[in-house]
Write a protein that holds these residues in place. Structure first.
Motif, PDB file in Angstrom:
ATOM      1  N   GLY A 338      -1.087  -8.128  -6.456  1.00 40.38           N
ATOM      2  CA  GLY A 338       0.113  -7.782  -7.192  1.00 40.38           C
ATOM      3  C   GLY A 338       1.400  -8.187  -6.530  1.00 40.38           C
ATOM      4  N   ARG A 356       0.869 -11.163   4.796  1.00 41.27           N
ATOM      5  CA  ARG A 356       1.877 -10.967   3.753  1.00 41.27           C
ATOM      6  C   ARG A 356       2.085 -12.307   3.060  1.00 41.27           C
TER       7      ARG A 356
ATOM      8  N   ILE B  23      -7.042  -7.865   3.230  1.00 41.19           N
ATOM      9  CA  ILE B  23      -6.649  -7.428   1.892  1.00 41.19           C
ATOM     10  C   ILE B  23      -7.857  -6.925   1.102  1.00 41.19           C
ATOM     11  N   ASP B  24      -8.976  -7.613   1.244  1.00 40.47           N
ATOM     12  CA  ASP B  24     -10.187  -7.161   0.548  1.00 40.47           C
ATOM     13  C   ASP B  24     -10.563  -5.755   0.994  1.00 40.47           C
ATOM     14  N   GLN B  27      -8.282  -3.209  -0.442  1.00 39.12           N
ATOM     15  CA  GLN B  27      -8.579  -3.006  -1.860  1.00 39.12           C
ATOM     16  C   GLN B  27      -9.786  -2.088  -2.031  1.00 39.12           C
ATOM     17  N   GLU B  31      -9.854   1.574  -3.726  1.00 41.54           N
ATOM     18  CA  GLU B  31     -10.744   1.866  -4.842  1.00 41.54           C
ATOM     19  C   GLU B  31     -11.535   3.145  -4.562  1.00 41.54           C
ATOM     20  N   GLY B  57       2.148  -3.422   7.365  1.00 42.27           N
ATOM     21  CA  GLY B  57       3.050  -4.452   6.867  1.00 42.27           C
ATOM     22  C   GLY B  57       2.479  -5.151   5.655  1.00 42.27           C
ATOM     23  N   VAL B  58       1.210  -5.458   5.697  1.00 43.84           N
ATOM     24  CA  VAL B  58       0.569  -6.118   4.562  1.00 43.84           C
ATOM     25  C   VAL B  58       0.475  -5.155   3.384  1.00 43.84           C
ATOM     26  N   PHE B  61       3.638  -4.756   1.553  1.00 41.01           N
ATOM     27  CA  PHE B  61       4.150  -5.970   0.907  1.00 41.01           C
ATOM     28  C   PHE B  61       3.656  -6.077  -0.535  1.00 41.01           C
ATOM     29  N   TYR B  62       2.408  -5.705  -0.746  1.00 40.78           N
ATOM     30  CA  TYR B  62       1.811  -5.902  -2.062  1.00 40.78           C
ATOM     31  C   TYR B  62       1.983  -4.678  -2.953  1.00 40.78           C
ATOM     32  N   ASN B  63       2.299  -4.977  -4.206  1.00 41.56           N
ATOM     33  CA  ASN B  63       2.563  -3.883  -5.148  1.00 41.56           C
ATOM     34  C   ASN B  63       1.338  -3.026  -5.434  1.00 41.56           C
ATOM     35  N   GLN B  64       0.180  -3.602  -5.214  1.00 36.64           N
ATOM     36  CA  GLN B  64      -1.031  -2.898  -5.622  1.00 36.64           C
ATOM     37  C   GLN B  64      -1.303  -1.632  -4.807  1.00 36.64           C
ATOM     38  N   PHE B  65      -0.837  -1.625  -3.561  1.00 34.19           N
ATOM     39  CA  PHE B  65      -1.256  -0.532  -2.685  1.00 34.19           C
ATOM     40  C   PHE B  65      -0.364   0.692  -2.793  1.00 34.19           C
ATOM     41  N   ARG B  79       6.101  -3.854 -18.399  1.00 33.43           N
ATOM     42  CA  ARG B  79       7.497  -4.308 -18.375  1.00 33.43           C
ATOM     43  C   ARG B  79       7.537  -5.830 -18.411  1.00 33.43           C
ATOM     44  N   ALA B 118       3.841  -5.774 -14.671  1.00 29.24           N
ATOM     45  CA  ALA B 118       4.373  -6.943 -15.353  1.00 29.24           C
ATOM     46  C   ALA B 118       3.262  -7.535 -16.203  1.00 29.24           C
ATOM     47  N   CYS B 119       3.315  -7.285 -17.462  1.00 30.63           N
ATOM     48  CA  CYS B 119       2.346  -7.788 -18.441  1.00 30.63           C
ATOM     49  C   CYS B 119       0.914  -7.287 -18.244  1.00 30.63           C
TER      50      CYS B 119
END
Ligand SMILES: Cc1cc2nc3c(=O)[nH]c(=O)nc-3n(C[C@H](O)[C@H](O)[C@H](O)COP(=O)(O)O)c2cc1C
Ligand code: FES
Lengths: 665, 165
Positions: A338, A356, B23-24, B27, B31, B57-58, B61-65, B79, B118-119
């Motif tokens: 995301g 990042r 990142i995996d 995630q 979950e 930091g990671v 950065f990402y919106n998912q977390f 939106r 976003a969509c």
């Protein structure tokens, strides 16, 4: 249903471990060798049943892409299943992807043996019994729900009914890359093979050298569909010419443009096509491993892709010694997390490496030093689908579609204030007008067309005056927009262009990764300028703030050009486009906001005034209770009033009023 | 303890000291828990042998977390551009007003969370919201209020049933 694995594998020596080079050709053109003998008739009849030309039981296909599901396709699917069970009808019900006509979802196709395929639209759960009764029991077409029939060669009793391809929505389209979407079961590799799938791959790995493959792509004139439009063959050539012990291939399925859904539809509706294109690309550049970087917001696409990779491996089309050619290639899926900027290629690679997602300066380009420092080719989902098309039909055929500089077809996601919202595939060179008015059916509900936003947050809004621009990479740039990934959002006179620019700026500003200053700070300043335009003068506490409003407009264009020239990556370099294009075509709207402090479209809330019509107000007090600012006063059972100073124009009073007593102007 | 055991599986799936799995892993952890608990982030850092600061930091950065648990009903408001053009901002405002929380927040009783995306990919029925995984399209501020009421009512009913059981 029978599969090629059960029909072929047992009779011939092809297997995942020991693949036969002729496996795909055998399916496409009939038996190729004398070893073993899969009964040719058996193969042919399997193919005909997979293609739904000959089958014993009726087949129902329900459009269950994300858009279908959002419209209730699951309920329809379950109802169909239950209804057929209750009536004791044996059918096979198959979920398929999106056929593109999102405005008319849920789409249910019924294929009766010996009849053309019927496509029903806007099917609701309640309609299921009638459809089953009419079509499956009596063998007739329910015309109320009919969208059209699929074209067949055979003469049929239903000749008077409309053919799908003759509907205005489909007539001007040229479905090449979308040919299977919504038509076949995306999870069935057999149906894909029966329709000629993987023949492009088979041709390439067993007939062309990598260099000839690249030459073909160059000859076809394919340009990247991810936005930039860089010639795909050239990119591959760079990677091929770089010496390295390992090379990577990446499929960019991060589709971050809000309002675009082409890549999703492809991945959900015809994932094998994309995977096939990827394997061809890997062969051409000599990559041994690949990644599909897919947004986590597309769970269905990810699930389908996983299934796709698995069945491709089982069929010997992915993994070691692909189709007996000696070429090894495998891939896996990486889920995005995301961040819009991760669509940018260098940021995407950072993200795969577990960092990042921040872009880095180029050169070095990924084709020379990319993922884990190795040469990497990164292409968009649709680009890979096009690769498959090129080798299926030949580069000359492909180069014959489109314009001088832009070849082939392009898929657009048409949405917003337009009748036929959906996915359209057109040859390059058609005009925006044809897409919006002929295919899209124009603006609904008596609205007047105002502009169409092309290219998402990096593109521009084009008004009626330039809507006859042909769609190709160069022409769009000339009118201040860009091809982008393919989102087309239509707007009517109720959309405010300043508000639109502000919307995109808000988006870009929050998605900027923050690495380079022009983008991080510049977009923030741009947003502030736009916010001042849409702030009510009541909120301008000092005279200085009013001056800032004017000053902002004076500096707007200069600031935009600085951001454009000095930003690190494409995000910043194109960030100002929505502002510049709206300013170019809708200057008077900006001026109305700036000088007259009004919003002609009535969309910028703060510039509106809310009052209560004392005649209509019954004094019920609902608005006063709902008002978050306590800006409404009045005695019970008497007309109420809005205190203008306190009103924040949240619209809650108007929404909640049961007597239409709130006036806005 | 139960939870600990289950989350063990996540760690077994990934090789040690391979930072590209970060990142995996996050995630998977999210979950599993619905969000990223501090302790788990530290564990991830130990597992792949990088500083916790980099994990954090990671993750930020990402919106998912997310770093807080979610409500029972997660309302995702689209939106995207198509939804914006059809008035999704009003939908969001109304929602925020009705629930008394802002986008990105969870109500105190842990019932509702509002998120913006976003969509969602259902542009044909814009403006759209998704409550947990159920889509609701073609919304107006009025129909949204009805919808919310029905969820609130359902919620109360299921609670009553629970008490009876
Ligand atoms: C901010 C930004 C976002 C991008 N988002 C995407 C995306 O979502 N999907 C995509 O395919 N390309 C995206 N791109 C373009 C990629 O950087 C890259 O050019 C593209 O994937 C190359 O593939 P192509 O040559 O097949 O077009 C984006 C670029 C920028 C600067
Ligand atoms: S813009 Fe909202 S679903 Fe696409």
């Amino acid at each position: 249903m029978n599969t090629f694995s059960s029909t072929c594998f047992e009779n011939c020596w092809h297997s995942a471990e020991n693949p036969c080079p002729k496996f795909v050709t055998c399916i496409a053109q009939g038996q190729q060798c004398s070893e073993g003998n899969p009964d040719p008739k058996l193969l042919e009849s399997l193919k005909r049943s997979l293609l739904l030309i000959e089958h014993d039981i009726p087949v129902i296909l329900v459009g269950m892409g994300t858009c279908g599901l959002a419209n209730g396709a699951q309920a329809v699917h379950d109802a169909l299943k239950a209804e057929c069970q209750v009536r004791g009808i044996t059918v096979s019900i198959i979920p398929v992807g999106c056929m593109g006509f999102c405005a008319r979802e849920v789409i249910v196709d019924v294929k009766l043996p010996g009849h053309p395929r019927i496509s029903y639209c806007e099917v609701k759960k309640q309609d299921v019994p009638l459809i089953v009764e009419t079509t499956l029991v009596h063998g007739e077409v329910l015309e109320d729900k009919l969208l059209g029939l699929y074209e067949t060669d055979e003469q049929d009793v239903w000749t008077a009914l409309p053919i799908l391809d003759s509907l205005p929505f489909f007539a001007k389209q040229q479905k090449v890359n979308l040919e299977n979407c919504g038509v076949i079961d995306p999870e069935s590799i057999d149906q894909y093979l029966a329709r000629g799938g993987y023949s492009a791959l088979s041709y390439v790995v067993n007939g062309r050298t990598p260099q000839l493959t690249i030459n073909d792509v160059l000859k076809a004139g394919l340009r990247g569909r991810g936005g930039g439009g860089f010639p795909t063959g050239k990119k591959w050539q760079f990677a091929r010419d770089t010496q390295a012990d390992k090379k990577y291939l990446i499929c960019n399925a991060d589709e971050g443009d809000p309002g675009a859904f082409m890549d999703r539809a492809l991945l959900e509706g015809d994932p094998h096509r994309v995977v096939e294109g990827m394997i061809i690309a890997a062969y051409a550049i000599g990559a041994s491993y690949g990644y599909i970087y897919c947004r986590a917001e597309y769970p269905l696409a990810i699930r389908r892709l996983e299934k796709t990779l698995q069945s491709a491996r089982e069929y010997g089309l992915l993994g070691k010694n692909i189709l007996g050619s000696g070429f090894d290639f495998d891939m896996r899926i990486k889920k995005g997390a995301g961040a819009f900027v991760c669509g940018e290629e260098t940021a995407l690679m950072q993200s795969i490496e577990g960092r990042r997602g921040m872009p880095r300066p180029r050169p070095p380009f990924p084709a020379t030093a990319g993922l884990f420092g190795k040469p990497t080719v990164i292409n968009n989902v649709e680009t890979f689908a096009n690769v498959t098309t090129i080798f299926k039909h030949g580069p000359d055929w492909y180069a014959g579609i489109g314009t001088e500089t832009s070849k082939g077809t392009k898929i657009f996601a048409l949405s917003g204030k337009v009748r036929n919202v959906g996915l359209v595939e057109v040859p390059m060179g058609v005009t925006l007008r044809e897409i919006v008015f002929d295919i899209g059916g124009g603006v609904p509900d008596g609205g007047v067309f105002k502009a169409v936003q092309i290219g998402g947050p990096s593109g521009g809004a084009l008004p009626e005056s330039v809507i006859d621009t042909p769609i190709d990479y160069e022409s769009l740039k000339q009118v201040g927009a860009m091809m982008g990934s393919g989102g087309l959002v239509v707007m009517d006179n109720s959309t405010c262009m300043v508000d639109l620019a502000k919307y995109f700026m808000t988006f870009i500003q929050s998605e900027s990764c923050g690495k380079c200053i022009p983008c991080r700070e510049g977009t923030k300043r741009l947003l502030e300028i736009l916010e001042r335009l849409t702030t009510s003068y009541r909120n301008e506490k000092t005279q200085e703030e009013s001056l800032l409003r004017f000053q902002g407009m004076v500096y707007l264009e200069r600031l935009a050009s600085v951001i454009k020239d000095t930003s690190l990556c494409g995000l910043g370099q194109t960030a100002a486009n929505p502002v510049l294009s709206t300013l170019q075509y809708f200057r008077e709207e900006y001026e109305a906001h700036l000088y007259e402090r009004r919003c002609p479209a009535g969309a910028c809330r703060e510039l509106l005034t809310y009052t209560i019509d004392t005649e209509k107000c019954t004094g019920c007090g609902v608005c006063a209770r709902k008002c978050p600012e306590n800006a409404i006063i009045g005695e019970k059972k008497r007309a109420h009033y809005i205190l203008e100073d306190k009103c924040i124009r949240c619209d809650q009073c108007r929404v909640n009023c049961n007597f239409d007593a709130i006036c806005v102007n | 303890m139960q939870v600990q055991e289950n989350s063990q599986q996540i760690y077994e799936k990934y090789p040690r000291k391979d930072a590209s799995c970060l990142i995996d892993m996050l995630q998977d952890v999210q979950e599993h828990f619905g969000y990223l608990p501090d302790a788990e982030m530290q564990r991830v850092a130990r597992h792949i042998d990088i500083p916790v600061s980099r994990v954090y930091g990671v993750a930020t950065f990402y919106n998912q977390f997310r770093f807080q648990p979610l409500g029972k009903y997660v309302i995702r408001v689209c939106r995207g551009t198509a939804c914006h053009v059809k008035g999704s901002l009003d939908i969001l405002r109304t929602l925020e007003n009705e629930l008394g929380i802002k986008a990105g927040q969870t109500s105190k009783d842990l019932r509702f969370t509002i998120e913006t995306v976003a969509c969602i990919g259902a542009c044909s029925i814009a403006p759209v919201i998704a409550v947990n995984d159920e889509f609701h399209g073609g919304l107006t501020t009025k129909s949204l209020q009805k919808l919310l009421k029905s969820y609130q009512k359902n919620d109360r009913q299921s609670e009553v049933q629970h008490e009876h059981v």
